[in-house]
Enzyme design. Structure first.
Site, PDB file in Angstrom:
ATOM      1  N   ASP A   9       0.870  -1.164   0.000  1.00 24.48           N
ATOM      2  CA  ASP A   9       0.000   0.000   0.000  1.00 24.48           C
ATOM      3  C   ASP A   9       0.920   1.230   0.000  1.00 24.48           C
ATOM      4  OD1 ASP A   9      -2.312   1.699   0.584  1.00 24.48           O
ATOM      5  OD2 ASP A   9      -1.510   1.792   2.629  1.00 24.48           O
ATOM      6  N   ASP A  11      -0.171   5.156   0.765  1.00 25.65           N
ATOM      7  CA  ASP A  11      -0.424   6.180   1.790  1.00 25.65           C
ATOM      8  C   ASP A  11      -0.565   5.544   3.170  1.00 25.65           C
ATOM      9  OD1 ASP A  11      -0.526   8.609   0.166  1.00 25.65           O
ATOM     10  OD2 ASP A  11      -2.239   7.642  -0.783  1.00 25.65           O
ATOM     11  N   GLY A  51      -9.516   6.884  -1.818  1.00 27.02           N
ATOM     12  CA  GLY A  51      -9.485   7.610  -3.085  1.00 27.02           C
ATOM     13  C   GLY A  51     -10.007   9.031  -2.922  1.00 27.02           C
ATOM     14  N   ARG A  55     -13.730  10.339  -1.856  1.00 29.74           N
ATOM     15  CA  ARG A  55     -13.795  11.035  -0.559  1.00 29.74           C
ATOM     16  C   ARG A  55     -14.548  12.354  -0.707  1.00 29.74           C
ATOM     17  NH1 ARG A  55      -8.087  10.663   1.101  1.00 29.74           N
ATOM     18  NH2 ARG A  55      -8.614   8.458   1.013  1.00 29.74           N
ATOM     19  N   ARG A  78      -8.024  17.791  -9.695  1.00 29.15           N
ATOM     20  CA  ARG A  78      -6.859  18.269 -10.464  1.00 29.15           C
ATOM     21  C   ARG A  78      -6.025  19.241  -9.627  1.00 29.15           C
ATOM     22  NH1 ARG A  78     -10.437  18.229 -14.792  1.00 29.15           N
ATOM     23  NH2 ARG A  78     -10.987  20.415 -14.492  1.00 29.15           N
ATOM     24  N   LYS A  80      -6.016  19.576  -6.349  1.00 26.85           N
ATOM     25  CA  LYS A  80      -5.481  18.896  -5.162  1.00 26.85           C
ATOM     26  C   LYS A  80      -4.258  18.038  -5.527  1.00 26.85           C
ATOM     27  CE  LYS A  80      -5.231  15.316  -2.184  1.00 26.85           C
ATOM     28  NZ  LYS A  80      -4.754  13.956  -2.449  1.00 26.85           N
ATOM     29  N   THR A 117      -2.523   0.644  -4.696  1.00 28.15           N
ATOM     30  CA  THR A 117      -2.987   1.821  -3.972  1.00 28.15           C
ATOM     31  C   THR A 117      -4.308   2.331  -4.515  1.00 28.15           C
ATOM     32  OG1 THR A 117      -2.470   4.127  -3.442  1.00 28.15           O
ATOM     33  CG2 THR A 117      -1.580   3.279  -5.503  1.00 28.15           C
ATOM     34  N   ASN A 123       0.182  10.227  -8.134  1.00 30.30           N
ATOM     35  CA  ASN A 123       0.604  10.411  -6.742  1.00 30.30           C
ATOM     36  C   ASN A 123       1.724   9.450  -6.358  1.00 30.30           C
ATOM     37  OD1 ASN A 123      -1.308  12.378  -6.427  1.00 30.30           O
ATOM     38  ND2 ASN A 123      -2.647  11.206  -5.078  1.00 30.30           N
ATOM     39  N   ASP A 178      -1.679  -0.486   6.183  1.00 31.28           N
ATOM     40  CA  ASP A 178      -1.779   0.237   7.459  1.00 31.28           C
ATOM     41  C   ASP A 178      -3.210   0.414   7.937  1.00 31.28           C
ATOM     42  OD1 ASP A 178      -2.242   2.184   5.311  1.00 31.28           O
ATOM     43  OD2 ASP A 178      -2.397   3.617   6.961  1.00 31.28           O
TER      44      ASP A 178
HETATM   45 MG   LIG Z   1      -2.935   3.104   3.538  1.00 34.69          MG
END
Ligand SMILES: [Mg+2]
Length: 233
Positions: A9, A11, A51, A55, A78, A80, A117, A123, A178
């Site tokens: 993963d 983030d 995502g 969100r 875009r 962000k 991810t 990202n 996580d």
């Molecule tokens: Mg995570």
């Protein structure tokens, strides 16, 4: 278990990125003239939806009581994403302790390295540039990203995509996660999971994982990881 690949993963697992994501959202709202502000407690709730675009849709629907606006969501996304990339490039994030050693050791041991991810591929690229100082394709053999699948975590889609690109069965791979939704996604794809809670998930129930550690520095390399999981998988 014959461990052939690690699937990370991004983030919260590779790096504690979520505060930078939160700042990026808040900067974006201000740039678009919106008086929205996501504090840490609210963002913790919103992280139950994986995502950025999903969100934002949940925020509009559940917190503002209005129909999600696809055009506005696309524009905010875009802005962000660009803002997040600039913040990352500014040096606001490092790899979590133990991750660099684990990745180096796994590569030396001949394991294939992948990411799965809910974030967009852009990202992942920006994070790798910032924290590894190398392009993402040099660090990871396979990248499966949220903008390539129909359903985000906890659906197993992005893990199934990673497995397809790896050309490996789940029994030959381990997922590193996580969060509760990430653990559910990996388990639903048939993977053993090593969970390590992050800042935003430290109070979550990660007991569905095959094994849980408090820090990646507890893992003594790829062989130790395989040994730990084969005893309980
Ligand atoms: Mg995570």
């Amino acid at each position: 278990m014959s461990l052939k690949a690690l699937i990370f993963d991004v983030d919260g697992t590779l790096a504690e990125t979520e505060e930078l994501h939160r700042q990026s959202f808040n900067d974006t709202f201000a740039a678009h003239g919106l008086d929205w502000q996501w504090d840490e407690a609210l963002y913790g709730d919103l992280l139950q939806t994986a995502g950025s675009r999903a969100r934002l849709a949940v925020w509009m629907r559940d917190h503002l009581g209005r129909a999600p606006d696809p055009g506005l969501i696309a524009a905010l996304y875009r802005t962000k994403t660009a803002r997040y990339g600039r913040l990352l490039a500014g040096g606001g994030v490092q790899l979590r302790p133990g991750i660099a050693d684990l990745i180096d050791d796994a590569a030396r041991a001949g394991l294939t390295l992948a990411v799965a991810t809910s974030a967009g591929r852009v990202n992942v690229v920006a994070l790798c540039d910032a924290v590894f100082g190398r392009p993402a394709f040099q660090v990871f053999d396979v990248i499966a990203a949220g903008d390539e699948v129909a359903a985000n975590k906890p659906a197993p889609d992005v893990y199934r995509l990673a497995l397809k690109r790896l050309g490996l069965p789940p029994a030959d791979c381990v997922a590193l996660e996580d969060s509760h939704i990430g653990v559910r996604a990996a388990r639903a794809a048939g993977l053993a999971v090593l969970a390590c809670p992050s800042h935003y998930t430290r109070h979550e129930d990660l007991s569905d994982a095959t094994q849980c550690v408090n820090t990646y520095t507890e893992i003594g390399g790829a062989a130790d990881l395989a040994a730990r999981l084969s005893t309980v998988a």
